[in-house]
Structures are given as structure tokens and as C-alpha cells.
Motif scaffolding. Structure first.
Motif, short mmCIF file in Angstrom:
data_model
loop_
_atom_site.label_atom_id
_atom_site.label_comp_id
_atom_site.label_asym_id
_atom_site.label_seq_id
_atom_site.Cartn_x
_atom_site.Cartn_y
_atom_site.Cartn_z
N ILE A 43 -24.13 -1.35 18.26
CA ILE A 43 -23.65 -1.09 16.91
C ILE A 43 -22.13 -0.99 16.93
CG2 ILE A 43 -23.62 0.54 14.97
CD1 ILE A 43 -26.47 1.31 15.72
N THR A 44 -21.48 -1.69 16.01
CA THR A 44 -20.02 -1.63 15.88
C THR A 44 -19.65 -0.93 14.58
OG1 THR A 44 -19.87 -3.76 14.75
CG2 THR A 44 -19.79 -3.79 17.16
N ALA A 45 -18.47 -0.33 14.56
CA ALA A 45 -18.00 0.35 13.34
C ALA A 45 -16.48 0.35 13.35
CB ALA A 45 -18.53 1.78 13.28
N SER A 46 -15.90 0.31 12.16
CA SER A 46 -14.44 0.37 12.05
C SER A 46 -14.04 1.01 10.73
CB SER A 46 -13.82 -1.03 12.15
OG SER A 46 -14.22 -1.84 11.05
N PHE A 47 -12.84 1.56 10.72
CA PHE A 47 -12.27 2.23 9.55
C PHE A 47 -10.81 1.80 9.47
CE2 PHE A 47 -10.05 5.85 7.60
CZ PHE A 47 -10.79 6.00 6.43
N ASP A 48 -10.45 1.07 8.40
CA ASP A 48 -9.10 0.52 8.27
C ASP A 48 -8.42 1.05 7.02
OD1 ASP A 48 -9.25 -1.45 10.52
OD2 ASP A 48 -10.84 -2.28 9.27
N ILE A 49 -7.12 1.30 7.15
CA ILE A 49 -6.29 1.68 6.01
C ILE A 49 -5.17 0.65 5.90
CG2 ILE A 49 -4.90 3.46 4.89
CD1 ILE A 49 -6.26 5.51 6.67
N ALA A 50 -5.23 -0.17 4.86
CA ALA A 50 -4.18 -1.16 4.62
C ALA A 50 -3.13 -0.57 3.70
CB ALA A 50 -4.79 -2.42 3.99
N ASN A 51 -1.85 -0.91 3.95
CA ASN A 51 -0.73 -0.36 3.19
C ASN A 51 -0.77 1.17 3.22
OD1 ASN A 51 1.52 -0.06 1.58
ND2 ASN A 51 0.62 -0.99 -0.25
N LEU A 52 -0.64 1.68 4.41
CA LEU A 52 -0.79 3.11 4.67
C LEU A 52 0.13 3.97 3.80
CD1 LEU A 52 -2.25 5.12 6.60
CD2 LEU A 52 -0.29 4.87 8.15
N ALA A 53 1.37 3.53 3.58
CA ALA A 53 2.33 4.31 2.80
C ALA A 53 2.25 4.01 1.30
CB ALA A 53 3.74 4.03 3.30
N ASN A 54 1.29 3.17 0.89
CA ASN A 54 1.11 2.81 -0.52
C ASN A 54 2.39 2.22 -1.12
OD1 ASN A 54 -0.66 2.52 -2.69
ND2 ASN A 54 0.01 4.44 -3.63
N LYS A 55 3.00 1.28 -0.38
CA LYS A 55 4.24 0.65 -0.80
C LYS A 55 4.00 -0.24 -2.02
CE LYS A 55 8.51 -0.97 -0.34
NZ LYS A 55 9.70 -0.13 -0.55
N VAL A 56 4.86 -0.10 -3.05
CA VAL A 56 4.79 -0.96 -4.22
C VAL A 56 5.78 -2.10 -4.02
CG1 VAL A 56 5.13 -1.12 -6.72
CG2 VAL A 56 4.16 0.96 -5.72
N ALA A 57 5.28 -3.32 -4.00
CA ALA A 57 6.13 -4.49 -3.75
C ALA A 57 5.40 -5.72 -4.27
CB ALA A 57 6.43 -4.63 -2.26
N ILE A 58 6.15 -6.84 -4.33
CA ILE A 58 5.56 -8.10 -4.74
C ILE A 58 5.85 -9.18 -3.71
CG2 ILE A 58 5.54 -7.69 -7.23
CD1 ILE A 58 8.19 -9.07 -7.46
#
Length: 280
Positions: free
Chosen positions: A239-254
Motif C-alpha cells: 500500500i502506498t500513500a502520500s500527502f502533498d501541499i502545493a504552493n505552501l506559502a499561498n503565493k498570489v501570482a499569475i
């Protein structure tokens, strides 16, 4: 009646040079240089604000840049890499074809398209304990792509209130919002017009080649935790498992703004993703 000038097929010369070298037992270096010169650079022209396009051709284009990667070998479960790149994408008028000629800013001289970026890089650190638990951290930096649709502060003041609010436009104590009717030359007067998301050269300071408007630089961080064998089964099935957080600092950009074909794209806000899988 004068006949239209036909669009001739483009002709390109392209050169690439690269190298790969190991430094001792622990580091690998890859680097590449590319140079492309096209006479009769193919492009599209849009009809006003519609989705109707017509083929056009510029006199020539020059694209060149470098890409590279520095990576480690597996050091008892630890690995890291750094990738980087630099791209210049310059187009030269005059233009041939289309229904309506491109606007004056592009017709005055050399201009850069939205592939052009001074520097971008990605750094990744990863550690895995034996063949199970792992942690990964990435850092992405972008110096900013060219924004051709809003060349300077005067062009920004001509945007709709919604468009102004989207890029965080302000001058002095005045801030564009979705409900206040936006900013105008009368409101701003001699105050500098600035944007939270664009570099936005002031009127008279913009140069389509050497000082184009760009997306502002940004740093983005991602974090991941997981296991390739959550229950430590000593068999093929696991069994595999993962937990990811993308854009950790919640940066606002385009990524880009009012691009001719792709529109406007925002960086995704902080996003949490969980996964679980069965390998058999």
C-alpha cells in the motif's frame, strides 16, 4: 486595387550544443545552448477581441537560451537536483498577412513574445528511508514572462475595472476595485500607476525589446510526505500513500495576463492533495 502580399514559408537555421559531465561520484551536470533564427517567422493575428484568427508572418525571429541541470546521485536515500533556464524570444517587423495589422507598439521595432523569460529554476530535495517513507521539498523561481497585452501604465488605465482589480492596480491612495469604476488618468494625475502582479513600466519608459512589461517574479514552495510501503509488507503487494501541499506559502501570482491565445492564468492557491494506492 493592390493585391495582398502572399505569406511565404519560413526558413530556419537552428544550432544546439550540450555537455554532460560527472564531478566525482556525487554530482552530474547537464547543460544545453540553443539558437534559432527564422526568416519569415509564422504567427497568428486575432480580429479585434474575437476568437477569429488569421495567419501572419514576421520578417524574422531570434530565439536563444540555455538550460541546465545539476543533480546528485543517491546518497544513502538523499537526492537533490537544480534545473535552470534562460530564454530570449525576439521578433522583428514588418508583418505580412492578417486582416488588421498588429498594433503600433509591435510595429515600431523589435519586440519580445511571452515565451521570453530572463531566468527560471526549480530545486528539489528528497529523502527516502530505505524503500518506504519519504519527504520531498521543491522550490520554484520564475523571473516573469513578457506581458504584451498591457505594455505600460497608460494601457493599464484603459482596462476595465474588473481587469484593473485583477492585477491589483493602484495609484497613490487610489485602488482599483470591482465596484468603484476603476482608475483613470484624471483620478491618478501625476501619481505612479503600479500593479501587485505586473512590473508595469510607466508611460514613456516601456520598451518592447529592452523593458517590456512582465509578470512579477515569484517564489513557490511545495512539500510532500509519503510512503511507498505504508504497512511495510515484505511481499510484492503493498500500500502506498502520500500527502502533498502545493504552493505552501499561498503565493498570489499569475503565469500570464491577457495573452492573445491563452488568456489569463493564475497560480493555483495553496492546495492539499492526499493519495492512497495499492500495488500488486
Amino acid at each position: 486595387m493592390k493585391s495582398a502580399t502572399p505569406i511565404q514559408p519560413g526558413r530556419r537555421n537552428q544550432f544546439n550544443a550540450g555537455l554532460q559531465q560527472a564531478l566525482g561520484r556525487f554530482l552530474l551536470i547537464d547543460a544545453d545552448y540553443f539558437w534559432k533564427y527564422t526568416h519569415g517567422a509564422y504567427d497568428f493575428s486575432t480580429l479585434l477581441n474575437t476568437t477569429i484568427t488569421f495567419p501572419i508572418s514576421w520578417h524574422n525571429s531570434k530565439l536563444d537560451g540555455i538550460t541546465g541541470r545539476v543533480s546528485t546521485t543517491n546518497l544513502r536515500g538523499f537526492q537533490a537536483y537544480w534545473t535552470f533556464g534562460h530564454t530570449r524570444a525576439r521578433y522583428y517587423p514588418p508583418e505580412v498577412g492578417g486582416l488588421i495589422a498588429q498594433g503600433a507598439p509591435l510595429a515600431n521595432g523589435v519586440f519580445r513574445i511571452d515565451h521570453d523569460q530572463a531566468f527560471q529554476s526549480a530545486t528539489m530535495f528528497r529523502y527516502q528511508h530505505k524503500n518506504a517513507e519519504w519527504v520531498a521539498f521543491t522550490w520554484r523561481y520564475d523571473s516573469g514572462l513578457v506581458v504584451s497585452g498591457v505594455p505600460d501604465s497608460d494601457a493599464a488605465l484603459a482596462l476595465s475595472p474588473n481587469q484593473q482589480a485583477t492585477i491589483g492596480l493602484s495609484c497613490g491612495s487610489n485602488v482599483a476595485t470591482y465596484s468603484n469604476g476603476g482608475l483613470s488618468p484624471d483620478i491618478c494625475g501625476s501619481s505612479p500607476v503600479v500593479s501587485k502582479l505586473l512590473t508595469l513600466p510607466q508611460a514613456g519608459q516601456e520598451n518592447d525589446d529592452h523593458n517590456p512589461d512582465r509578470v512579477k517574479p515569484r517564489h513557490v514552495f511545495n512539500l510532500g510526505l509519503g510512503s511507498d510501503n505504508l504497512l511495510h509488507w515484505e511481499k510484492h503487494t503493498r500500500i502506498t500513500a502520500s500527502f502533498d501541499i502545493a504552493n505552501l506559502a499561498n503565493k498570489v501570482a499569475i503565469y500570464n495576463y491577457l495573452s492573445t491565445f491563452s488568456g489569463t492564468h493564475f497560480l493555483q492557491p495553496r492546495t492539499v492533495i492526499g493519495r492512497i494506492g495499492l500495488v500488486f
